[in-house]
Design an enzyme around this catalytic site. Structure first.
Site, PDB file in Angstrom:
ATOM      1  N   PRO A   7      28.955 -19.471  77.223  1.00  0.00           N
ATOM      2  CA  PRO A   7      27.504 -19.436  77.435  1.00  0.00           C
ATOM      3  C   PRO A   7      27.225 -18.982  78.861  1.00  0.00           C
ATOM      4  O   PRO A   7      27.908 -19.425  79.792  1.00  0.00           O
ATOM      5  CB  PRO A   7      27.099 -20.906  77.255  1.00  0.00           C
ATOM      6  CG  PRO A   7      28.316 -21.703  77.581  1.00  0.00           C
ATOM      7  CD  PRO A   7      29.490 -20.842  77.207  1.00  0.00           C
ATOM      8  N   GLU A   9      23.749 -18.453  81.083  1.00  0.00           N
ATOM      9  CA  GLU A   9      22.298 -18.462  81.166  1.00  0.00           C
ATOM     10  C   GLU A   9      21.777 -17.221  81.899  1.00  0.00           C
ATOM     11  O   GLU A   9      22.300 -16.863  82.956  1.00  0.00           O
ATOM     12  CB  GLU A   9      21.863 -19.732  81.922  1.00  0.00           C
ATOM     13  CG  GLU A   9      20.411 -20.055  81.770  1.00  0.00           C
ATOM     14  CD  GLU A   9      19.685 -20.051  83.097  1.00  0.00           C
ATOM     15  OE1 GLU A   9      20.346 -20.133  84.138  1.00  0.00           O
ATOM     16  OE2 GLU A   9      18.447 -19.932  83.070  1.00  0.00           O
ATOM     17  N   GLN A  68      23.622 -24.973  72.693  1.00  0.00           N
ATOM     18  CA  GLN A  68      23.964 -25.846  73.822  1.00  0.00           C
ATOM     19  C   GLN A  68      22.738 -26.550  74.398  1.00  0.00           C
ATOM     20  O   GLN A  68      21.710 -25.914  74.670  1.00  0.00           O
ATOM     21  CB  GLN A  68      24.641 -25.046  74.935  1.00  0.00           C
ATOM     22  CG  GLN A  68      25.231 -25.978  75.996  1.00  0.00           C
ATOM     23  CD  GLN A  68      25.894 -25.260  77.152  1.00  0.00           C
ATOM     24  OE1 GLN A  68      25.216 -24.580  77.923  1.00  0.00           O
ATOM     25  NE2 GLN A  68      27.201 -25.388  77.288  1.00  0.00           N
ATOM     26  N   CYS A  98      26.773 -27.366  84.512  1.00  0.00           N
ATOM     27  CA  CYS A  98      25.889 -26.438  85.217  1.00  0.00           C
ATOM     28  C   CYS A  98      25.688 -26.870  86.669  1.00  0.00           C
ATOM     29  O   CYS A  98      25.301 -27.997  86.943  1.00  0.00           O
ATOM     30  CB  CYS A  98      24.546 -26.365  84.500  1.00  0.00           C
ATOM     31  SG  CYS A  98      23.493 -25.145  85.271  1.00  0.00           S
ATOM     32  N   GLY A 200      37.929 -20.323  82.534  1.00  0.00           N
ATOM     33  CA  GLY A 200      37.868 -19.995  83.949  1.00  0.00           C
ATOM     34  C   GLY A 200      38.883 -18.958  84.359  1.00  0.00           C
ATOM     35  O   GLY A 200      40.087 -19.138  84.176  1.00  0.00           O
ATOM     36  N   GLU A 201      38.347 -17.836  84.888  1.00  0.00           N
ATOM     37  CA  GLU A 201      39.180 -16.795  85.510  1.00  0.00           C
ATOM     38  C   GLU A 201      40.137 -16.081  84.568  1.00  0.00           C
ATOM     39  O   GLU A 201      41.226 -15.682  84.989  1.00  0.00           O
ATOM     40  CB  GLU A 201      39.980 -17.363  86.694  1.00  0.00           C
ATOM     41  CG  GLU A 201      39.130 -17.840  87.857  1.00  0.00           C
ATOM     42  CD  GLU A 201      38.305 -16.739  88.529  1.00  0.00           C
ATOM     43  OE1 GLU A 201      38.823 -15.632  88.743  1.00  0.00           O
ATOM     44  OE2 GLU A 201      37.118 -17.002  88.817  1.00  0.00           O
ATOM     45  N   GLY A 223      34.231 -15.787  79.867  1.00  0.00           N
ATOM     46  CA  GLY A 223      32.872 -15.564  80.355  1.00  0.00           C
ATOM     47  C   GLY A 223      32.750 -14.215  81.022  1.00  0.00           C
ATOM     48  O   GLY A 223      32.651 -13.171  80.362  1.00  0.00           O
ATOM     49  N   ARG A 224      32.823 -14.235  82.364  1.00  0.00           N
ATOM     50  CA  ARG A 224      32.598 -12.994  83.115  1.00  0.00           C
ATOM     51  C   ARG A 224      33.618 -11.928  82.742  1.00  0.00           C
ATOM     52  O   ARG A 224      33.308 -10.734  82.786  1.00  0.00           O
ATOM     53  CB  ARG A 224      32.639 -13.312  84.618  1.00  0.00           C
ATOM     54  CG  ARG A 224      31.469 -14.211  85.055  1.00  0.00           C
ATOM     55  CD  ARG A 224      31.748 -14.866  86.383  1.00  0.00           C
ATOM     56  NE  ARG A 224      32.966 -15.650  86.293  1.00  0.00           N
ATOM     57  CZ  ARG A 224      33.707 -16.025  87.340  1.00  0.00           C
ATOM     58  NH1 ARG A 224      33.320 -15.686  88.548  1.00  0.00           N
ATOM     59  NH2 ARG A 224      34.807 -16.726  87.162  1.00  0.00           N
TER      60      ARG A 224
HETATM   61  C1  FMN Z   1      25.467 -16.419  85.330  1.00  0.00           C
HETATM   62  C2  FMN Z   1      26.172 -17.579  84.679  1.00  0.00           C
HETATM   63  C3  FMN Z   1      25.477 -18.394  83.792  1.00  0.00           C
HETATM   64  C4  FMN Z   1      26.120 -19.487  83.178  1.00  0.00           C
HETATM   65  N1  FMN Z   1      25.413 -20.257  82.277  1.00  0.00           N
HETATM   66  C5  FMN Z   1      26.049 -21.276  81.624  1.00  0.00           C
HETATM   67  C6  FMN Z   1      25.381 -22.031  80.613  1.00  0.00           C
HETATM   68  O1  FMN Z   1      24.214 -21.775  80.257  1.00  0.00           O
HETATM   69  N2  FMN Z   1      26.071 -23.049  80.029  1.00  0.00           N
HETATM   70  C7  FMN Z   1      27.364 -23.357  80.375  1.00  0.00           C
HETATM   71  O2  FMN Z   1      27.942 -24.291  79.827  1.00  0.00           O
HETATM   72  N3  FMN Z   1      28.017 -22.627  81.301  1.00  0.00           N
HETATM   73  C8  FMN Z   1      27.398 -21.600  81.921  1.00  0.00           C
HETATM   74  N4  FMN Z   1      28.095 -20.833  82.818  1.00  0.00           N
HETATM   75  C9  FMN Z   1      29.553 -21.078  83.043  1.00  0.00           C
HETATM   76  C10 FMN Z   1      30.390 -20.206  82.093  1.00  0.00           C
HETATM   77  O3  FMN Z   1      30.185 -20.584  80.738  1.00  0.00           O
HETATM   78  C11 FMN Z   1      31.888 -20.345  82.420  1.00  0.00           C
HETATM   79  O4  FMN Z   1      32.231 -21.705  82.317  1.00  0.00           O
HETATM   80  C12 FMN Z   1      32.229 -19.835  83.812  1.00  0.00           C
HETATM   81  O5  FMN Z   1      31.640 -18.581  84.073  1.00  0.00           O
HETATM   82  C13 FMN Z   1      33.748 -19.739  84.013  1.00  0.00           C
HETATM   83  O6  FMN Z   1      34.308 -18.856  83.079  1.00  0.00           O
HETATM   84  P1  FMN Z   1      34.714 -17.341  83.486  1.00  0.00           P
HETATM   85  O7  FMN Z   1      35.593 -17.438  84.723  1.00  0.00           O
HETATM   86  O8  FMN Z   1      35.432 -16.831  82.268  1.00  0.00           O
HETATM   87  O9  FMN Z   1      33.436 -16.613  83.792  1.00  0.00           O
HETATM   88  C14 FMN Z   1      27.477 -19.761  83.463  1.00  0.00           C
HETATM   89  C15 FMN Z   1      28.179 -18.909  84.336  1.00  0.00           C
HETATM   90  C16 FMN Z   1      27.555 -17.841  84.948  1.00  0.00           C
HETATM   91  C17 FMN Z   1      28.347 -16.951  85.879  1.00  0.00           C
END
Ligand code: FMN
Length: 315
Positions: A7, A9, A68, A98, A200-201, A223-224
């Site tokens: 997710p 946001e 969520q 969050c 994460g990462e 995520g990213r």
């Molecule tokens: C811009 C942004 C918005 C996010 N919004 C949410 C959210 O709405 N709910 C949530 O549980 N995590 C949220 N996260 C966290 C991501 O779900 C994830 O846990 C985090 O980016 C780490 O994963 P990654 O390294 O693969 O990006 C958000 C992260 C980012 C960067």
């Protein structure tokens, strides 16, 4: 092995879920968090965040979507969970990760990780409020300021009856700075009996392999990494099964972005036109140098006709 789209946001809306899940390789998605305070939210709020509710909680290509919720008080979160179920939700996820200031001031998200008993009470209240057939999961970080309560929080979630726990392997204070501390996920996995989703990462199939080796998990959330490389889930699956894989080339990525522009454009006022694709381009720059050039070209552009023309040359 399961791979989920994280997710995000303001970034991963239902259109992004549609486009990324259609590429294949994903087993599930989660909506942006829906913030709960004292009020019962109208059904239309759930539908706005999750139009998939009208499609049996599936993206158009058939990938399941969880709704969520984020809130700090068990009763309102539980009542809104029931409302989400009435609106069609089949799976709920509770956000305890969050870091946003506005969210923490209103007492939700990662600040609850300082009080595992409250995390437990919220998950238990939601679990009790919705039918057994509805899955209830949670997403945590390793802590707020530090990791001292990471196991307490994981146990708080599992003892409250959640069916799955996603762990973003950083504290709130770590923000989004690398690294992610995957080794903590391994201890959580050993301490609790419910499936753990490592997060994460993970930016590449090689990161995925390392994360899998360190955590011992079979479920992962991207995520990213998926925004930087839209075919990451497919590439990971190809690596796992030992197939040859040709990564998505820039023209195809550009077409995907163009589709997103066309889908999202009617929903934004002119002054915000193009913002969502500019945001996605920021992530894509990590994998595709062409994305940086395209971003420079359109960063001040809002005119639909000029943005359309820019897409023609960018591909
Ligand atoms: C811009 C942004 C918005 C996010 N919004 C949410 C959210 O709405 N709910 C949530 O549980 N995590 C949220 N996260 C966290 C991501 O779900 C994830 O846990 C985090 O980016 C780490 O994963 P990654 O390294 O693969 O990006 C958000 C992260 C980012 C960067």
């Amino acid at each position: 092995m399961q791979l989920y789209l994280a997710p995000m946001e303001g970034v991963v809306d239902h259109q992004v879920r549609d486009l990324l899940s259609a590429l294949g390789g994903l087993d599930g998605c989660v909506t942006e968090f829906i913030r709960v305070t004292d009020n019962l939210l109208p059904r239309r709020v759930f539908r706005r965040y999750a139009p998939e509710l009208d499609n049996q909680c599936l993206t158009p290509s058939g990938t399941p979507v969880k709704v969520q919720l984020l809130g700090g008080q068990p009763e309102p979160v539980a009542l809104n969970a029931q409302r989400a179920v009435q609106a069609g939700a089949l799976a709920l996820d509770l956000n305890f990760g969050c870091p946003a200031k506005t969210v923490n001031k209103s007492d939700g998200g990662a600040c609850l990780l300082r009080q595992p008993e409250r995390v437990n009470a919220i998950v238990a209240a939601v679990r009790a409020a919705v039918p057994e057939s509805i899955s209830v999961s949670a997403k945590i970080r390793l802590g707020f300021e530090d990791t001292s309560r990471y196991l307490d929080n994981a146990l708080a979630v599992s003892e409250a009856g959640a069916s799955e726990l996603t762990v973003h392997a950083r504290t709130k204070s770590d923000g989004y700075k690398p690294p992610a501390y995957w080794e903590y996920i391994a201890s959580i996995r050993e301490a609790v009996s419910i499936p753990i989703v490592a997060n994460g990462e993970i930016w590449s199939p090689a990161d995925f392999e390392r994360c899998r080796a360190v955590t011992g998990c079979e479920r992962f959330m991207l995520g990213r990494g998926l925004l930087a490389r839209p075919d990451l889930a497919r590439a990971i699956r190809a690596q796992v099964s030992g197939e040859d894989y040709t990564p998505m080339a820039w023209p195809e990525v550009c077409q995907l972005l163009h589709r997103y522009y066309r889908m999202s454009q009617p929903h934004y006022p002119t002054k915000h036109n193009g913002n969502r694709i500019k945001q996605w381009l920021m992530y894509l720059q990590r994998e595709y140098p062409q994305a940086a050039t395209f971003f420079e070209q359109i960063k001040r552009e809002r005119e639909p006709a000029r943005l359309e023309a820019a897409f023609k040359t960018a591909a």
